[in-house]
Every structure is written in structure tokens, then in C-alpha cells.
Design an enzyme around this catalytic site. Structure first.
Site, mmCIF file in Angstrom:
data_model
loop_
_atom_site.group_PDB
_atom_site.id
_atom_site.type_symbol
_atom_site.label_atom_id
_atom_site.label_comp_id
_atom_site.label_asym_id
_atom_site.label_seq_id
_atom_site.Cartn_x
_atom_site.Cartn_y
_atom_site.Cartn_z
ATOM 1 N N HIS A 186 0.820 -1.222 0.000
ATOM 2 C CA HIS A 186 0.000 0.000 0.000
ATOM 3 C C HIS A 186 0.852 1.270 0.000
ATOM 4 C CE1 HIS A 186 0.526 -0.004 4.402
ATOM 5 N NE2 HIS A 186 0.135 1.252 4.390
ATOM 6 N N LYS A 206 0.619 5.573 -2.035
ATOM 7 C CA LYS A 206 0.639 6.887 -1.371
ATOM 8 C C LYS A 206 1.134 7.952 -2.338
ATOM 9 C CE LYS A 206 1.506 4.959 3.230
ATOM 10 N NZ LYS A 206 0.549 5.410 4.225
ATOM 11 N N HIS A 225 7.628 -2.392 2.240
ATOM 12 C CA HIS A 225 7.532 -0.927 2.120
ATOM 13 C C HIS A 225 8.907 -0.260 1.990
ATOM 14 C CE1 HIS A 225 3.534 -1.876 3.228
ATOM 15 N NE2 HIS A 225 3.634 -1.744 4.533
HETATM 16 C C1 BG6 Z 1 1.343 -2.361 7.321
HETATM 17 C C2 BG6 Z 1 2.019 -3.091 8.451
HETATM 18 O O1 BG6 Z 1 1.772 -2.864 6.092
HETATM 19 O O2 BG6 Z 1 1.639 -0.978 7.391
HETATM 20 C C3 BG6 Z 1 1.610 -2.503 9.783
HETATM 21 O O3 BG6 Z 1 1.647 -4.465 8.424
HETATM 22 C C4 BG6 Z 1 1.817 -1.008 9.798
HETATM 23 O O4 BG6 Z 1 2.341 -3.119 10.840
HETATM 24 C C5 BG6 Z 1 1.177 -0.369 8.572
HETATM 25 O O5 BG6 Z 1 1.244 -0.508 10.986
HETATM 26 C C6 BG6 Z 1 1.500 1.103 8.510
HETATM 27 O O6 BG6 Z 1 0.865 1.698 7.423
HETATM 28 P P1 BG6 Z 1 0.739 3.278 7.325
HETATM 29 O O7 BG6 Z 1 0.121 3.518 6.008
HETATM 30 O O8 BG6 Z 1 -0.092 3.712 8.489
HETATM 31 O O9 BG6 Z 1 2.134 3.816 7.436
#
Ligand code: BG6
Length: 517
Positions: A209, A213, A271
Site C-alpha cells: 500500500h 501513497k 515498504h
Molecule cells: C502495514 C504493516 O503494512 O503498514 C503494519 O503491516 C503497519 O504493521 C502499517 O502498521 C502502517 O501503514 P501506514 O500507512 O499507516 O504507514
């Protein structure tokens, strides 16, 4: 020959709205249905269902759209609609609009069943055929697997057995899978081949995801739409790069997923390595998805852990402490974690990128829970000027220049450089020059899942890591995971601080320190 190529030429059409190559137009998905496996889970409730409403509110969903929830609960369509409505009211980005909801609700269905139950897939096939007839969804179906990865192969096999994965020329069938894509290289390969047995690679959309962003997509705009940065984006000028994803939340309620997984598998493997790839890759020859993916693959192939891993990495686990004014417990006291759990909640690694552009520039990646504050950023820290024509006392407060891409929460870019302090003497001190999304643009950024779900329906794969990227990322991380597994318990750090002392030591060895965002 003029540089005006076919690629850049815009069709001189009388009606620009009809030119499919004009990327400025809002992209609206064609007729289709989206099936969510695990539709009653947290991911669906907090992210997927609200994102679907936001897409509908923005007019980006087609009138012929169906949403099917598949889960074990014994619910009717109406009960599932109420669940979706609650989730929409609690989590959407845009204000609730009854007219949008009513149109969306007409296409919502629920199929009760477990993943290995063949009759449930018969019911799913019937429901999808009904939606095709009643709503005109045209046989185009996306299957979103918001479920544990060990169920991916079963669900894919069932979809295949019931003819739901069958690709025909005039309709598409796509599968969307959520991380973790395995827990090391070997398991990722097994998982990928099980999925690819049913869905050819072009129809597999792996969600990271972070790639959805806005600020992450802006890395490519910053680097490749400007002349300013590229000349200094290399080992001649860059001292090191720090990529940080810090969270202040703890892991209460997430033991089922997180225990035994840990921070490196949860965040660095996906990520943070994607952020590294976008920061370090070469310019793609075009923005075609395959060109971007191929540059990411090249740079990931040249990336490896710095040795010795024991000195260039750190692992930590939070103990109790203060998060603002709240006293919070340590991981071992969180519900569901066993005393003695060796799962790390903080991980930091050092990577080297063996290319002409980056040889000798360390990339430090760190992530952790219960840290000082929620922040994700990429800091490109520059070397000091080779010579300063000032007395040493004049530049005592001058640090290293830096360009910081602020991914969240305060989206923007900061340039840090030295400036004269006003007054009669020459004193140089660091100042910040800021670009902030909130101030520069009036529209708010879509949520990552909005963009990604829309791209699945459009069949646009640029923002989805390919199989090769996933496997390369495991290959990079695996040696650290193996070494840490033997090392036992991670170093403790107090909640609300910036990680274990060993993380500071790893940078201190080369005379550097972490930024305190
Ligand atoms: C997820 C992780 O992929 O991303 C989580 O599994 C984490 O542990 C989350 O809290 C954080 O996402 P964002 O978009 O809030 O930075």
C-alpha cells in the site's frame, strides 16, 4: 530528427476527452465486480470498503459495479450491507452521501462459506453470474484475497475449479494479494508459483500500500521531472541515505499476525525496500509499468546487506514506557504475545547498492513500533563541502545538507542547508526550506487503497510490485533473518524512545547519527 516522438505526441483530436493517451483525464473503471475474501476482517472494514465508497463518491466507479463479500459468517446480503455502511460511516475520507451509498448498495452481495468449501464457490459463481445479468458487470471479476497467505493456494484452486479464474479475450479475471508474500525467499517462491498456476503473472496484483501513497509516487516526479536534483543524486555528493518508518502504536490485538513475523518481514521487506528502489533506481525510459518495474528489479538486484551483519544491523523489542501522557506496556505483556517472545518490534539494517551511482553510499533502513512519533521519511544526506572558507567557529552549527522526502504524516519535502544568521558577524546555521502538500495544493490526497483498487480495476500494474521484486527483496533480507534467528532475543528499548542503543551504535561506528524527525 526532432525529439518529438510518437511517445510524447498527443493525438490532435477534435475532442481531447476521447484521447486514451491523455493521462490527465480522470480514469474511470469499466464494468466489473470486486469480490473480497475476508470481507469481515479489519483490513476490509478499515481500508478496503471505505476506499470503495470514496471511489464511488469521486465518480470513479462504473455504474455497472458489483461488490461481493465472501466470509464465514452466516449473513444475508442485507446484513453485509449494514456492515459495509458502518465501515463507510466510520472510515471514509470523503463525507458520507446517501445518494452515493444507495447506488453502491444496490450492487452489494454476500456469499457465506469457508475457503476450502466447494459449494460456497458454486454460490459465488451464481452470485457473479447474477451480477453480470442484473448489473451488467460483463464477466470482469477481481478477487481480493484479504486473508492469511496460507489460504491463497486453496482459494486460487477453488476459483480455478469453478471456472472463475478462466481468462477469455473479452473479459478479465484478476487476483489481488496482500502481504506477507511468504516469510523468506523459499516460501515466497512456493506461494508465487501456487498463485501463478491459476492466474498468469499479468493478472496478479500484489498490494504494497506504500506504493499507492501520493508522496511515494512523488519520488519519481521529484527525481525525473526536474533538472535540479539528478546531478547531485549520486555517490559524488550523497554521504548516505536514511529511510525511516516509525510508528507510535503498539501491537495490542495483532499478536496473531505479528508474533513470529516481526518488524523486518512486516515492513522492511516490502515498504522500505520499495522506497529504496524508487530512491536509487535509474530513470525508466518511459512510465510504462514494465519499464518502471525493470528499473526497480535492476537496482534491487544490485542491493545487498552490508557485512558483518551483526555490526550493520540492529533488532529491538519495546518494553513498557510512556507514549505521551499514557503509560503503555511492553510487547511481552501485550495480549496474545507469550513471555519470552523473540519477535522484534524494531529493525534497522545497512544496505549497499553496487552500482556506479551508489557505490560506497550506505542506505540505512529502520522501522519500529512504539517509537517517539509516527513518521515516514527518506532523508538523502549530502557530504560536507570539501572546503569551507570560514573560521571553524563560524560554522560550528552547520550540519550536513539534506533533502528529506516526508512521506507522512506531514507530507512534503524539506531541504536543509546552511544560512547566515542575521547580525554583524558571520555565523552559519542550518535552516529548512519546506514544500508542504497541504499548502501547495487544494485537493486532498486520495488514500493509498483508493488508488490501488482503482488500478486493479483498470488493469494498470505500475504501482504493484512484481514477482521478481518480491523475491529479490527476500533475497536481500534473508541473510539477516537467518542470523537474527540464531541470535535470540532482540535488544530492549523503552516505549516512546527511538529504538535500542544498538541502533545508535550501528551508525556511530561510521561517525553518523540517526535523524530525530
Ligand atoms: C502495514 C504493516 O503494512 O503498514 C503494519 O503491516 C503497519 O504493521 C502499517 O502498521 C502502517 O501503514 P501506514 O500507512 O499507516 O504507514
Amino acid at each position: 530528427m526532432s525529439g518529438y516522438s510518437q511517445k510524447t505526441a498527443r493525438k490532435p483530436s477534435g475532442n481531447p476527452l476521447r484521447d486514451p493517451r491523455d493521462k490527465r483525464l480522470p480514469r474511470i473503471a469499466g464494468p466489473c465486480s470486486l469480490v473480497i475474501f475476508g470481507a469481515t476482517g479489519d483490513l476490509a472494514r478499515k481500508k478496503l470498503l471505505p476506499a470503495i465508497f470514496d471511489l464511488a463518491a469521486a465518480g470513479l466507479l462504473p455504474p455497472s459495479f458489483g461488490l461481493v463479500g465472501f466470509a464465514r459468517r452466516d449473513w444475508t446480503d442485507e446484513q453485509f450491507r449494514e456492515f459495509v455502511l458502518d465501515s463507510v460511516k466510520g472510515h471514509t475520507r470523503t463525507p458520507f452521501r446517501a445518494a452515493v451509498w444507495e447506488r453502491l448498495a444496490e450492487g452489494i452481495r454476500f456469499v457465506q462459506g469457508s475457503f476450502d468449501e466447494s459449494p460456497a464457490f458454486d454460490r459465488l459463481a451464481t452470485t457473479l453470474a447474477e451480477l453480470d445479468r442484473e448489473r451488467g458487470t460483463a464477466g470482469n471479476h477481481a478477487f481480493y484475497l484479504a486473508i492469511p497467505p496460507d489460504s491463497f493456494p486453496t482459494v486460487c484452486t477453488r476459483l480455478h475449479e469453478h471456472g472463475l479464474a478462466e481468462q477469455l479475450r473479452k473479459r478479465w479475471r484478476r487476483v489481488v494479494i496482500e502481504k506477507p508474500f511468504g516469510h523468506d525467499l523459499e516460501s515466497a517462491q512456493e506461494l508465487n508459483s501456487a498463485v501463478n498456476e491459476v492466474f498468469p503473472e499479468d493478472n496478479v496484483f500484489r498490494i504494497d500500500h506504500y506504493l499507492g501513497k501520493e508522496t511515494v509516487q512523488n519520488i519519481l516526479a521529484l527525481r525525473f521531472a526536474n533538472q535540479l536534483f539528478d546531478p547531485i543524486w549520486n555517490a559524488h555528493y550523497v554521504d548516505h541515505v536514511q529511510i525511516t518508518m516509525a510508528e507510535d502504536i503498539g501491537l495490542g490485538g495483532r499478536a496473531g499476525y505479528y508474533d513470529g513475523i516481526g518488524a523486518a518481514r512486516d515492513v522492511i521487506q516490502n515498504h522500505l525496500l520499495q522506497l529504496l528502489a524508487l530512491t536509487a533506481m535509474e530513470e525508466p525510459i518511459s512510465f510504462e509499468p514494465s519499464e518502471i518495474q525493470s528499473e526497480k528489479v535492476k537496482v534491487l538486484s544490485a542491493t545487498r546487506l552490508a557485512e558483518p551483519i551483526a555490526e550493520t544491523s540492529a533488532r529491538g523489542q519495546y518494553t513498557d514506557g510512556w507514549q505521551g501522557s499514557e503509560h503503555v506496556c511492553g510487547l511481552q505483556d501485550e495480549e496474545g504475545f507469550v513471555t519470552g517472545s523473540t519477535t522484534e518490534t524494531f529493525a534497522a539494517i545497512t544496505l549497499e547498492v553496487d552500482t556506479r551511482r551508489w557505490a560506497g553510499v550506505p542506505f540505512y533502513l529502520r522501522t519500529g513500533k512504539r517509537l517517539g512519533r509516527r513518521v515516514t521519511e527518506i532523508a538523502v544526506v549530502f557530504k560536507r563541502a570539501p572546503h569551507l572558507p570560514f573560521d571553524a567557529t563560524m560554522t560550528e552549527e552547520l550540519g550536513q545538507n539534506a533533502l528529506v522526502i516526508r512521506i507522512q504524516p506531514d507530507e512534503g519535502i524539506t531541504m536543509r542547508f546552511g544560512s547566515k544568521v542575521p547580525g554583524s558577524s558571520m555565523q552559519v546555521r542550518d535552516v529548512n526550506m519546506d514544500f508542504s502538500y497541504g499548502q501547495a495544493f487544494t485537493v486532498s490526497s486520495p488514500e493509498a487503497y483508493e488508488r490501488l483498487i482503482l488500478d486493479v480495476m483498470l488493469g494498470e500494474p505500475s504501482l504493484f510490485p512484481s514477482n521478481a521484486e518480491v523475491e529479490l527483496s527476500w533475497a536481500i533480507l534473508d541473510p539477516a533473518l537467518r542470523e537474527w534467528a540464531e541470535a535470540g532475543t532482540p535488544d530492549p528499548y523503552e516505549s516512546g524512545t527511538w529504538g535500542p542503543a544498538s541502533a545508535d551504535q550501528l551508525l556511530a561506528r561510521s561517525g553518523r547519527e540517526w535523524r530525530r524527525p
